[in-house]
Design a protein around this motif. Structure first.
Motif, mmCIF file in Angstrom:
data_model
loop_
_atom_site.group_PDB
_atom_site.id
_atom_site.type_symbol
_atom_site.label_atom_id
_atom_site.label_comp_id
_atom_site.label_asym_id
_atom_site.label_seq_id
_atom_site.Cartn_x
_atom_site.Cartn_y
_atom_site.Cartn_z
ATOM 1 N N VAL A 1 0.808 -0.880 -0.254
ATOM 2 C CA VAL A 1 0.204 -0.505 0.013
ATOM 3 C C VAL A 1 0.964 1.080 -0.368
ATOM 4 N N GLU A 2 0.326 2.559 -0.955
ATOM 5 C CA GLU A 2 1.265 3.275 -0.927
ATOM 6 C C GLU A 2 0.281 4.348 0.151
ATOM 7 N N LEU A 3 1.047 5.397 0.322
ATOM 8 C CA LEU A 3 0.841 5.824 2.162
ATOM 9 C C LEU A 3 1.004 7.752 1.391
ATOM 10 N N LEU A 31 4.241 -1.393 3.940
ATOM 11 C CA LEU A 31 3.338 0.015 3.366
ATOM 12 C C LEU A 31 4.577 0.875 2.680
ATOM 13 N N HIS A 32 4.527 1.375 1.950
ATOM 14 C CA HIS A 32 5.998 2.468 1.100
ATOM 15 C C HIS A 32 5.287 3.756 1.448
ATOM 16 N N SER A 38 7.324 -2.543 7.284
ATOM 17 C CA SER A 38 7.188 -3.883 6.400
ATOM 18 C C SER A 38 5.846 -4.696 7.150
ATOM 19 N N SER A 39 5.884 -5.167 6.723
ATOM 20 C CA SER A 39 4.320 -5.764 7.545
ATOM 21 C C SER A 39 4.174 -7.041 9.016
ATOM 22 N N LEU A 40 3.230 -6.976 9.366
ATOM 23 C CA LEU A 40 3.285 -7.874 11.048
ATOM 24 C C LEU A 40 3.327 -8.981 10.139
#
Length: 422
Positions: free
Chosen positions: A211-213, A273-274, A282-284
């Motif tokens: 996902v891009e913030l 998350l980018h 990173s992802s949990l």
């Protein structure tokens, strides 16, 4: 189908919806029956159809008083979809005949229509049994008078902007949902906020690698630059995955005054998350082997995600210490999707350790994951759109329904205190 109405009965039995048969979705309605025989026992029913054509029903048995009246604000249901004095019980207890159904209502244009009826039978199971003595239709609007709805395109995303009536300046609110839903956003617009709602996932979650913030920052900029928005009064609200995106947004992007976090995580979940072309979280960690199947075909996913406090998950933890936004954290104690109470406590502890007092937190006992605006049907279980399994969401129906009322009041109170000009 209901039995046809008797013209002789219609002359003296009436089903009243007070103060009006038309209201906003998040407003209670007072259900009252008059003209019955003294101490007559009847069945009250409610019926609604969601946007996918799935029918939801509820039924409860009541005994009229000596004047032949049933008042749901006063009288207790003897049995049925719920028991006891529950003024809005016919609404929150509605269920589909098939298991694992959610009351989908993603677009705000159409109202939620509920048909109430009172029957001379004492049978909550058989809808066709007994004569329908009276009926009334409750039209529950998501968009109030004067609120406008405009579709907005932000790169890969389709968002929807709700504007309250009037000239402004309004507080701006970014409403994030894991998948597209306009219900909460439209209801908040009715309360005087300009609300831009957008989903975290713009297509099937399985197809999204990160996902891009940046897109959510762009959404905030759109609100900030709108001529009817006060750029100094911006807020964010989100639940579940949308909640951790909202928390990341206020931690990495300045300019947000308030954020509401509902049953979400303290770390970045599901996918990396980018931001500005690089990975920032990173992802949990997740372990699908820890899914717990239940006897009714649903699954408990609460223990699938790793502990954000573990060393291996440090790179996924959201740096909440960086935010200057005021935070409202709402957690359901019986959430079976996330350990939200623990996540909430972790966020509070980290902020306190950093010397900050910009956080309020509330925990709701016996409430489940799907904490939504009040008076919609409680959902026990349905398909989890991210991992495509049937999730058990947790919560005891009555307690969950009451928690939704309290949480919704708290959300409005918090946003008004932090974003409205007093």
């Amino acid at each position: 189908m209901f039995a046809p109405l008797s013209s002789s009965m219609l002359s003296h039995v009436h089903l009243h919806l007070l103060p009006s048969a038309s209201c906003l979705f998040d407003e209670p309605v007072h259900v009252k029956v008059t003209g019955l025989r003294s101490r007559q026992v009847v069945t009250l029913r409610a019926r609604a159809t969601n946007e996918r054509g799935v029918v939801f029903r509820s039924a409860a048995i009541y005994r009229a008083d000596g004047n032949g009246e049933v008042d749901l604000c006063r009288d207790a249901s003897l049995c049925g979809s719920y028991e006891g004095v529950e003024p809005m019980g016919l609404l929150w207890s509605m269920r589909a005949a098939a298991p694992h159904k959610y009351f989908h209502w993603s677009e705000a244009i159409s109202p939620h229509v509920v048909r109430f009826s009172v029957h001379d039978s004492v049978d909550v199971e058989d809808e066709e049994r007994g004569v329908a003595l009276a009926e009334a239709t409750n039209v529950r609007h998501l968009m109030g008078e004067g609120v406008t709805r405009v579709v907005v395109h932000l790169g890969k995303y389709t968002a929807v902007l709700f504007t309250p009536p009037g000239e402004g300046q309004f507080p701006g609110l970014l409403d994030l949902s894991t998948f597209a839903s306009e219900k909460r956003a439209s209801l908040l617009a009715n309360k005087g906020f300009m609300v831009l709602c957008m989903p975290v996932f713009y297509e099937k979650a399985a197809n999204i690698k990160y996902v891009e913030l940046d897109y959510f920052e762009e959404a905030l900029c759109l609100l900030k630059q709108h001529p009817k928005v006060d750029s100094d009064r911006l807020g964010v609200i989100g639940r579940c995955k949308a909640g951790d995106i909202g928390l990341s947004l206020v931690s990495f992007v300045p300019g947000v005054r308030a954020m509401v976090w509902i049953n979400a995580c303290s770390a970045n979940s599901a996918v990396p998350l980018h931001y500005k072309g690089r990975q920032i979280l990173s992802s949990l960690s997740m372990d699908q082997r820890k899914v717990i199947p239940t006897s009714d075909g649903a699954n408990i996913g609460k223990f699938v995600v790793g502990n954000p406090e573990d060393e291996e998950n440090q790179s996924s933890r959201i740096p909440v210490e960086k935010t200057s936004a005021h935070l409202l954290l709402l957690a359901s104690e019986d959430d079976l999707n996330f350990d939200c109470k623990a996540y909430m406590e972790s966020i509070v502890a980290r902020l306190r350790k950093a010397g900050k007092d910009n956080v309020e937190s509330v925990c709701y006992p016996r409430a489940g994951h799907l904490l939504e605006p009040p008076y919609g049907p409680y959902c026990h279980s349905c398909v989890n759109g991210f991992i495509s399994i049937i999730n058990l969401w947790g919560g005891e129906p009555r307690a969950h329904a009451h928690a939704e009322v309290l949480a919704w009041r708290k959300v409005e109170e918090f946003l008004r205190s932090r974003l409205m000009l007093m």
